[in-house]
Design a protein around this motif. Structure first.
Motif, PDB file in Angstrom:
ATOM      1  N   TYR A 237      39.405  51.385  36.077  1.00 14.24           N
ATOM      2  CA  TYR A 237      39.517  49.931  36.219  1.00 14.24           C
ATOM      3  C   TYR A 237      38.993  49.283  34.948  1.00 14.24           C
ATOM      4  CZ  TYR A 237      38.597  45.199  38.021  1.00 14.24           C
ATOM      5  OH  TYR A 237      38.564  43.831  38.215  1.00 14.24           O
ATOM      6  N   THR A 239      37.460  45.838  33.636  1.00 15.02           N
ATOM      7  CA  THR A 239      36.866  44.593  34.090  1.00 15.02           C
ATOM      8  C   THR A 239      36.938  43.543  32.985  1.00 15.02           C
ATOM      9  OG1 THR A 239      34.904  43.626  35.137  1.00 15.02           O
ATOM     10  CG2 THR A 239      34.508  45.276  33.429  1.00 15.02           C
ATOM     11  N   TYR A 253      34.278  44.886  42.288  1.00 21.71           N
ATOM     12  CA  TYR A 253      35.443  45.749  42.483  1.00 21.71           C
ATOM     13  C   TYR A 253      35.038  47.060  43.154  1.00 21.71           C
ATOM     14  CZ  TYR A 253      39.404  48.777  41.418  1.00 21.71           C
ATOM     15  OH  TYR A 253      40.464  49.656  41.515  1.00 21.71           O
TER      16      TYR A 253
END
Length: 258
Positions: A237, A239, A253
């Motif tokens: 992921y 950010t 998240y």
């Protein structure tokens, strides 16, 4: 997945370009800790380079020197120094090319050359004191990492000459030098083993080239929005930027804070 521990790089992750921790990040780390999740620093820096940051965040466990020196709640639990013969080869090769070196122990660091402009430029960018001068420091103490001060076009001089070592650029005039197998991931795995936790229970945040292995090995690897572009593909992921709530949004998240 219920994550139980989170690892945080410092430069570009916990601190911004001004080497300041955004208040939003401080609040997010405190919220994480209030939920009983362990917050751990995972950095290429030596312990004496980040003590004020750790104290400000209330963190007393860290993976430092790119995984070579690991401390849990104030007690060292893993260390891996660079073999003396590899240091000797590096010192000899650097001398041929007039490149300055800084040797990092777990509590002190010294340069083999006084006042080298590349060394001053790189070390002062960390907003820390300059090293002392002791060209023989590496002969008498355990060395966990070395700063090699050269420019990018000169890196090739070392990759084949001293292949037992690994070179990771962090500044236009500086590389981290560590054992070929060294990485933050190695230190993280040692700490997780000590805590009887699996890598799947860990989250890690980073932005630099020395974070690739760390982001790859944990259950959830989160790259900052300001990450080096070569780092982002290794993350699960991406950010936001460090100055735009990146830590808070990443922890949200992960389901670790609201």
């Amino acid at each position: 997945m219920s994550y139980k521990i989170a690892f945080f790089d410092i430069d570009g992750t916990l601190v911004n370009e001004r080497k300041q921790i955004p208040q939003d990040t401080i609040d997010a780390i405190r919220a994480l800790q209030s939920r009983g999740v362990e917050a751990v620093i995972a950095t290429g820096r030596a312990p004496y380079f980040f003590r004020p940051i750790a104290e400000q965040l209330g963190i007393d466990s860290f993976v430092s020197l790119n995984g070579a020196y690991v401390v849990y709640k104030g007690r060292p639990i893993f260390e891996k120094s660079i073999p003396r013969e590899h240091l000797e080869a590096l010192v000899g090769h650097a001398a041929k090319h007039n490149h300055s070196l800084v040797f990092e122990g777990h509590s002190e660091f010294y340069s083999n050359e006084e006042g080298h402009p590349h060394m001053i430029d790189a070390v002062t960018s960390l907003r820390v004191d300059l090293p002392g001068y002791d060209p023989d420091f590496w002969k008498n103490e355990s060395i966990y990492q070395v700063f090699l001060h050269c420019e990018e076009h000169e890196e090739h001089l070392y990759n084949e000459a001293v292949p037992a070592l690994r070179y990771i650029r962090w500044h236009k005039t500086a590389l981290d030098v560590l054992p070929a197998e060294g990485s933050k991931a190695q230190g993280i795995e040692a700490l997780l083993k000590h805590l009887n936790l699996s890598v799947s229970e860990a989250v890690a945040f980073g932005d630099g080239l020395n974070d690739v292995e760390m982001l790859s090995v944990v259950g959830l690897g989160i790259a900052m929005g300001n990450s080096h572009e070569e780092v982002k593909p290794y993350a699960d992921y991406v950010t936001a930027h460090v100055d735009e709530g990146g830590i808070r949004k990443g922890l949200q998240y992960a389901g670790l804070i609201d």
